[in-house]
Design a protein around this motif. Structure first.
Motif, mmCIF file in Angstrom:
data_model
loop_
_atom_site.group_PDB
_atom_site.id
_atom_site.type_symbol
_atom_site.label_atom_id
_atom_site.label_comp_id
_atom_site.label_asym_id
_atom_site.label_seq_id
_atom_site.Cartn_x
_atom_site.Cartn_y
_atom_site.Cartn_z
ATOM 1 N N ALA A 8 78.506 25.843 53.235
ATOM 2 C CA ALA A 8 77.531 25.735 54.528
ATOM 3 C C ALA A 8 75.887 25.463 54.029
ATOM 4 N N GLY A 9 76.162 26.797 52.984
ATOM 5 C CA GLY A 9 74.674 26.774 51.987
ATOM 6 C C GLY A 9 73.831 28.282 53.352
ATOM 7 N N HIS A 10 75.594 29.220 53.688
ATOM 8 C CA HIS A 10 74.792 29.972 54.729
ATOM 9 C C HIS A 10 74.641 31.643 53.782
ATOM 10 N N THR A 11 74.898 30.980 52.866
ATOM 11 C CA THR A 11 75.027 32.396 52.215
ATOM 12 C C THR A 11 74.548 31.682 50.516
ATOM 13 N N GLY A 12 73.608 32.121 49.314
ATOM 14 C CA GLY A 12 73.503 31.611 47.932
ATOM 15 C C GLY A 12 75.145 32.304 47.179
ATOM 16 N N ARG A 13 75.755 31.519 46.176
ATOM 17 C CA ARG A 13 76.545 32.154 44.860
ATOM 18 C C ARG A 13 77.238 33.170 45.053
ATOM 19 N N ALA A 14 78.054 33.270 45.943
ATOM 20 C CA ALA A 14 78.835 34.524 46.140
ATOM 21 C C ALA A 14 80.900 34.269 46.656
ATOM 22 N N ALA A 64 58.455 41.410 50.818
ATOM 23 C CA ALA A 64 59.880 41.572 50.039
ATOM 24 C C ALA A 64 59.640 40.292 49.725
ATOM 25 N N ILE A 65 59.105 39.260 50.983
ATOM 26 C CA ILE A 65 58.763 37.756 50.037
ATOM 27 C C ILE A 65 56.987 37.578 49.104
ATOM 28 N N ALA A 66 56.459 38.471 49.445
ATOM 29 C CA ALA A 66 55.263 37.952 48.592
ATOM 30 C C ALA A 66 56.021 39.191 47.175
ATOM 31 N N ALA A 67 56.830 40.057 47.567
ATOM 32 C CA ALA A 67 57.383 40.557 45.581
ATOM 33 C C ALA A 67 58.352 39.945 45.245
ATOM 34 N N THR A 68 58.846 38.159 45.707
ATOM 35 C CA THR A 68 59.494 37.403 44.826
ATOM 36 C C THR A 68 58.015 36.779 44.088
ATOM 37 N N LYS A 69 56.582 36.891 44.262
ATOM 38 C CA LYS A 69 56.281 36.538 43.708
ATOM 39 C C LYS A 69 56.029 34.634 42.831
ATOM 40 N N LEU A 70 56.906 34.208 44.081
ATOM 41 C CA LEU A 70 57.040 32.657 43.854
ATOM 42 C C LEU A 70 55.860 32.334 44.102
ATOM 43 N N PRO A 71 56.146 30.465 42.932
ATOM 44 C CA PRO A 71 54.212 30.041 43.024
ATOM 45 C C PRO A 71 54.925 28.369 43.986
ATOM 46 N N GLY A 72 54.025 28.377 44.516
ATOM 47 C CA GLY A 72 53.879 26.946 45.365
ATOM 48 C C GLY A 72 53.556 27.629 46.623
ATOM 49 N N SER A 73 53.841 26.170 47.551
ATOM 50 C CA SER A 73 52.770 26.133 48.874
ATOM 51 C C SER A 73 54.114 27.630 49.765
ATOM 52 N N ALA A 74 53.957 27.409 50.432
ATOM 53 C CA ALA A 74 55.289 27.898 51.530
ATOM 54 C C ALA A 74 56.270 27.174 51.883
ATOM 55 N N ASP A 75 56.070 26.163 52.064
ATOM 56 C CA ASP A 75 57.059 25.388 51.856
ATOM 57 C C ASP A 75 57.771 25.449 50.642
ATOM 58 N N GLN A 76 57.418 25.511 49.451
ATOM 59 C CA GLN A 76 58.224 25.345 48.100
ATOM 60 C C GLN A 76 58.583 27.074 48.116
ATOM 61 N N VAL A 77 58.279 27.662 48.374
ATOM 62 C CA VAL A 77 58.466 29.191 48.449
ATOM 63 C C VAL A 77 59.566 29.395 49.184
ATOM 64 N N TYR A 78 60.249 29.741 50.553
ATOM 65 C CA TYR A 78 61.117 28.634 51.745
ATOM 66 C C TYR A 78 61.707 28.187 50.548
ATOM 67 N N ILE A 81 63.977 30.206 47.741
ATOM 68 C CA ILE A 81 65.110 31.248 48.655
ATOM 69 C C ILE A 81 66.097 31.125 48.675
ATOM 70 N N ARG A 82 65.650 30.100 49.795
ATOM 71 C CA ARG A 82 67.023 29.019 50.443
ATOM 72 C C ARG A 82 68.141 29.119 49.097
ATOM 73 N N ALA A 83 67.044 28.349 47.938
ATOM 74 C CA ALA A 83 68.121 27.969 47.195
ATOM 75 C C ALA A 83 69.193 28.694 46.475
ATOM 76 N N GLU A 84 68.309 30.472 46.346
ATOM 77 C CA GLU A 84 69.238 31.129 45.233
ATOM 78 C C GLU A 84 70.202 32.109 46.709
ATOM 79 N N LEU A 85 69.452 32.721 47.905
ATOM 80 C CA LEU A 85 69.976 33.382 48.486
ATOM 81 C C LEU A 85 70.729 32.787 49.851
ATOM 82 N N GLY A 86 70.642 31.518 50.408
ATOM 83 C CA GLY A 86 71.301 30.616 51.103
ATOM 84 C C GLY A 86 70.017 30.460 52.449
ATOM 85 N N TYR A 87 70.515 30.106 53.156
ATOM 86 C CA TYR A 87 69.658 29.759 54.266
ATOM 87 C C TYR A 87 69.366 30.721 55.477
#
Length: 131
Positions: A8-14, A64-78, A81-87
């Motif tokens: 269901a995407g609740h949590t990522g890869r576990a 924590a969000i800043a520490a991810t150093k992810l590129p892109g817009s806020a939506d792309q960062v979101y 994060i969702r893809a790896e850690l789940g919604y």
């Protein structure tokens, strides 16, 4: 149950219950750090001033969000994060959100590469060094 949550995407890869335990420990670590940021060594009998405590928790969420150093817009960062850690990781609550707790669970018990969780845990470790 865990497999349904992952599907269901609740949590990522576990796929084991330890991820839940590590997630809850992540909440405890975040609460401890927020108490230390507020210079509270123990919970006073009258309780913590919640607005200040919640403020520190939110500060940590932003960090924590800043520490991810992810590129892109806020939506792309979101989305990353969702893809790896789940919604669940991108939920924001009155107490500051779930990203640190999810990162803790996925970092220690998730499957595959977990660079976002790793960066968030590095941020948390660095923050705790001075406390």
């Amino acid at each position: 149950f865990m497999l349904e949550m992952i599907a269901a995407g609740h949590t990522g890869r576990a796929d084991n219950p330890q991820v839940i335990i590590a997630h809850e420990i992540g909440h405890a670590i975040q609460s401890y750090a927020a108490m230390k940021m507020g210079k509270w060594n123990e919970i006073p009998r009258s309780g913590l001033p919640l607005t200040a405590f919640e403020g520190y928790l939110r500060q940590m969420l932003i960090g924590a969000i800043a520490a991810t150093k992810l590129p892109g817009s806020a939506d792309q960062v979101y989305q990353q994060i969702r893809a790896e850690l789940g919604y669940r990781a991108i939920e924001i609550t009155a107490m500051g959100g779930e990203i640190i707790a999810q990162a803790c669970g996925i970092y220690y018990y998730g499957e595959g590469k977990r660079p976002i969780a790793k960066r968030i845990m590095e941020y948390l470790r660095e923050m705790l060094k001075g406390m």
